[in-house]
Write a protein that holds these residues in place. Structure first.
Motif, short mmCIF file in Angstrom:
data_model
loop_
_atom_site.label_atom_id
_atom_site.label_comp_id
_atom_site.label_asym_id
_atom_site.label_seq_id
_atom_site.Cartn_x
_atom_site.Cartn_y
_atom_site.Cartn_z
N ALA A 87 4.05 -3.68 1.85
CA ALA A 87 4.84 -4.55 2.73
C ALA A 87 4.76 -4.11 4.18
O ALA A 87 4.72 -4.95 5.09
N VAL A 88 4.73 -2.79 4.44
CA VAL A 88 4.84 -2.32 5.83
C VAL A 88 3.54 -1.78 6.41
O VAL A 88 3.43 -1.62 7.63
N CYS A 89 2.56 -1.45 5.57
CA CYS A 89 1.30 -0.88 6.06
C CYS A 89 0.23 -1.96 6.20
O CYS A 89 0.14 -2.84 5.34
N PRO A 90 -0.61 -1.83 7.24
CA PRO A 90 -0.40 -1.01 8.43
C PRO A 90 0.70 -1.60 9.29
O PRO A 90 0.99 -2.80 9.23
N GLY A 145 3.22 -3.31 11.79
CA GLY A 145 3.07 -4.51 12.59
C GLY A 145 2.98 -4.24 14.08
O GLY A 145 2.30 -4.96 14.82
N SER A 146 3.65 -3.19 14.57
CA SER A 146 3.64 -2.91 16.01
C SER A 146 2.29 -2.41 16.49
O SER A 146 2.02 -2.41 17.69
N VAL A 147 1.41 -1.99 15.56
CA VAL A 147 0.08 -1.50 15.95
C VAL A 147 -1.04 -2.37 15.39
O VAL A 147 -2.20 -2.00 15.44
N THR A 148 -0.66 -3.53 14.83
CA THR A 148 -1.68 -4.49 14.40
C THR A 148 -1.53 -5.77 15.21
O THR A 148 -2.35 -6.05 16.07
N GLY A 149 -0.48 -6.52 14.97
CA GLY A 149 -0.27 -7.78 15.66
C GLY A 149 0.15 -8.84 14.68
O GLY A 149 0.47 -8.56 13.52
N ALA A 150 0.15 -10.08 15.15
CA ALA A 150 0.64 -11.18 14.32
C ALA A 150 -0.28 -12.40 14.47
O ALA A 150 -0.70 -12.72 15.59
N PRO A 151 -0.56 -13.09 13.34
CA PRO A 151 -0.33 -12.66 11.95
C PRO A 151 -1.14 -11.39 11.64
O PRO A 151 -2.21 -11.20 12.22
N LYS A 152 -0.65 -10.57 10.75
CA LYS A 152 -1.22 -9.24 10.56
C LYS A 152 -2.68 -9.28 10.11
O LYS A 152 -3.53 -8.57 10.68
N LEU A 153 -3.02 -10.08 9.11
CA LEU A 153 -4.40 -10.09 8.61
C LEU A 153 -5.36 -10.64 9.67
O LEU A 153 -6.48 -10.14 9.83
N ALA A 154 -4.93 -11.66 10.42
CA ALA A 154 -5.77 -12.19 11.49
C ALA A 154 -5.95 -11.15 12.59
O ALA A 154 -7.05 -11.01 13.17
N ARG A 209 -9.72 3.78 13.80
CA ARG A 209 -8.48 4.37 14.28
C ARG A 209 -8.17 5.72 13.65
O ARG A 209 -7.23 6.40 14.08
N GLY A 210 -8.91 6.10 12.62
CA GLY A 210 -8.73 7.42 12.04
C GLY A 210 -7.30 7.68 11.62
O GLY A 210 -6.69 6.89 10.91
N VAL A 211 -6.76 8.81 12.09
CA VAL A 211 -5.41 9.20 11.68
C VAL A 211 -4.34 8.43 12.44
O VAL A 211 -3.16 8.44 12.06
N SER A 212 -4.72 7.75 13.52
CA SER A 212 -3.71 7.06 14.33
C SER A 212 -3.34 5.73 13.70
O SER A 212 -4.06 5.17 12.88
N MET A 213 -2.20 5.19 14.11
CA MET A 213 -1.73 3.87 13.70
C MET A 213 -1.56 3.76 12.18
O MET A 213 -1.65 2.69 11.61
N GLY A 214 -1.29 4.89 11.54
CA GLY A 214 -1.05 4.92 10.10
C GLY A 214 0.36 5.40 9.80
O GLY A 214 1.32 5.01 10.48
N ALA A 215 0.51 6.26 8.80
CA ALA A 215 1.83 6.74 8.39
C ALA A 215 1.75 8.22 8.05
O ALA A 215 0.75 8.69 7.49
N LEU A 216 2.80 8.96 8.39
CA LEU A 216 2.89 10.37 8.03
C LEU A 216 4.36 10.74 7.91
O LEU A 216 5.16 10.43 8.80
N GLY A 217 4.71 11.40 6.81
CA GLY A 217 6.09 11.82 6.63
C GLY A 217 6.35 12.40 5.27
O GLY A 217 5.45 12.93 4.62
N TRP A 218 7.59 12.27 4.82
CA TRP A 218 8.10 13.00 3.65
C TRP A 218 8.72 12.05 2.64
O TRP A 218 9.42 11.09 3.00
#
Length: 402
Positions: A308-311, A313-322, A335-344
């Motif tokens: 639902a949330v990846c990748p 929206g603030s680093v992809t755009g709208a509509p997301k797939l387009a 984009r490598g490690v950027s614009m992804g997710a990291l946490g616990w």
């Protein structure tokens, strides 16, 4: 895909963004899963299954979360690259990563030791610890003029009706000598770096200083906090950001996108925006942030939430797939490690940051990415300057200048 149970150990989890304080000195790596673009399987489903096998309750996140307690498994670090997030939803993958040593999905499960473990050896996964730290000149993946041209091409795509907004990201790298880990740890000094920390693997280390929440889940409530809109951290900059119709329109568009993202996993009618366009500081910039929440629909597991949330929206755009198709066509490197997710992910909930203001060191180079959202009203020169302003504090810390 690295087989389940093959677990290179790289020390304790003390540096993982989002790890509870009680676990920092007692968590020790038990097992790790790695997935790369082109490997078989749906990475979101693989992550959920892997964590479930290790005793973490991630198959239904609508219920009240537990207490830290004395669980044998205290939690897990999760990293998802931009390409890994795109793969979860069948989006365009984009160009190859300039740091291919880093997998696209990494899950590291940590067990809770009875005693405090000694710190990890300096150098970690690197054999580059001899000699002083030195960083060479930066090598950009595109010139300012090519970046500006890409902004104009997005504006033309918006005018055609192909997309409403696209986030464009540039990349630069620099050769280094010495141990990169102290330089990556310096990123935690940046004001507003909520997701400050490091994740390591064989021959790579990710350093994060992100202020943005991609996904937080606790007691059946999911939260995302999109950041969109930037200005210098001055009184005039704050007033300009608050008064800018372009920045507000760009921001509201992404809030609407992320409301829609959460609606796919929400109890009907539960999506809310408790906070809209709050201005907060990151390093020497003001940024606009909102909060979008929902109650998680019963039976919804981690895989469905990640899809639902990846990748983000603030680093992809709208509509997301387009937007992902435009990004794949325009950005010269991945984009490598950027614009992804990291946490616990642990018994008490999930806390994943969006990997903006995030760096990776591989065996040769340090890599940095920065960009911004493009709308029909974007000025190409201003967008190039904004990306440079976002990268500047990160570069300065890596050089040891602040």
């Amino acid at each position: 895909m690295k087989p389940v149970g093959l677990a290179p150990t790289h020390g304790t989890a003390r540096d993982i963004p989002g790890i509870p304080a009680v676990c920092r000195d007692h968590a020790w790596e038990r097992s790790r899963l790695e997935w790369r673009r082109g490997d078989p399987g749906d990475p979101s489903a693989l992550v959920e299954a892997f964590l479930t096998r290790h005793g973490l309750a991630v198959r239904d996140l609508s219920a009240r979360t537990g207490d830290p307690g004395d669980h044998e498994v205290c939690g897990a670090a999760l990293f998802v690259s931009a390409a890994g997030g795109a793969a979860m939803i069948g989006g365009a993958a984009g160009a190859p990563s300039p740091a291919p040593a880093v997998p696209d999905v990494v899950v590291v499960v940590y067990e809770h030791a009875a005693t405090v473990r000694p710190p990890e050896p300096q150098g970690g996964a690197f054999d580059r610890s001899a000699g002083p730290w030195r960083l060479g000149p930066w090598r950009a993946s595109w010139t300012p003029s090519r970046h500006a041209q890409a902004v104009q091409e997005v504006r033309e795509a918006i005018a055609r009706g192909d997309v409403y907004q696209v986030n464009l990201v540039g990349h630069a790298c620099a050769a280094y000598a010495g141990d990169p880990l102290p330089a990556l740890r310096r990123l935690a000094r940046l004001p507003g770096a909520r997701y400050a920390g490091i994740l390591q693997g064989e021959g790579w280390a990710i350093g994060c200083a992100s202020p943005e929440t991609l996904l937080e889940v606790r007691d059946g409530r999911a939260v995302t906090r999109p950041i969109k809109g930037t200005a210098p951290a001055t009184a005039a900059g704050r007033a300009e950001l608050l008064a800018s119709p372009k920045e507000r329109a760009e921001h509201i568009m992404i809030v609407d996108l992320q409301r829609n993202d959460l609606s796919h996993v929400a109890v009907t009618g539960s999506v809310r925006v408790p906070e809209l366009f709050a201005v907060r500081r990151w390093a020497d910039l003001w940024q606009a942030e909102s909060e979008v929440t929902c109650l998680v629909r019963p039976g919804t597991g981690l895989a469905e939430l990640l899809r639902a949330v990846c990748p983000g929206g603030s680093v992809t755009g709208a509509p997301k797939l387009a937007a992902l198709r435009e990004i794949a066509a325009l950005e010269p490197v991945g984009r490598g490690v950027s614009m992804g997710a990291l946490g616990w992910i642990g018994p008490t909930g999930i806390d994943l940051g969006l990997t903006i203001r995030t760096v990776v060191a591989d065996g040769d180079d340090v890599h940095v990415w920065a960009g911004g959202g493009i709308t029909i009203d974007s000025d190409p020169a201003a967008e190039v300057a904004e990306a440079a302003a976002k990268a500047a504090p990160v570069r300065a810390l890596l050089h040891g200048l602040v």
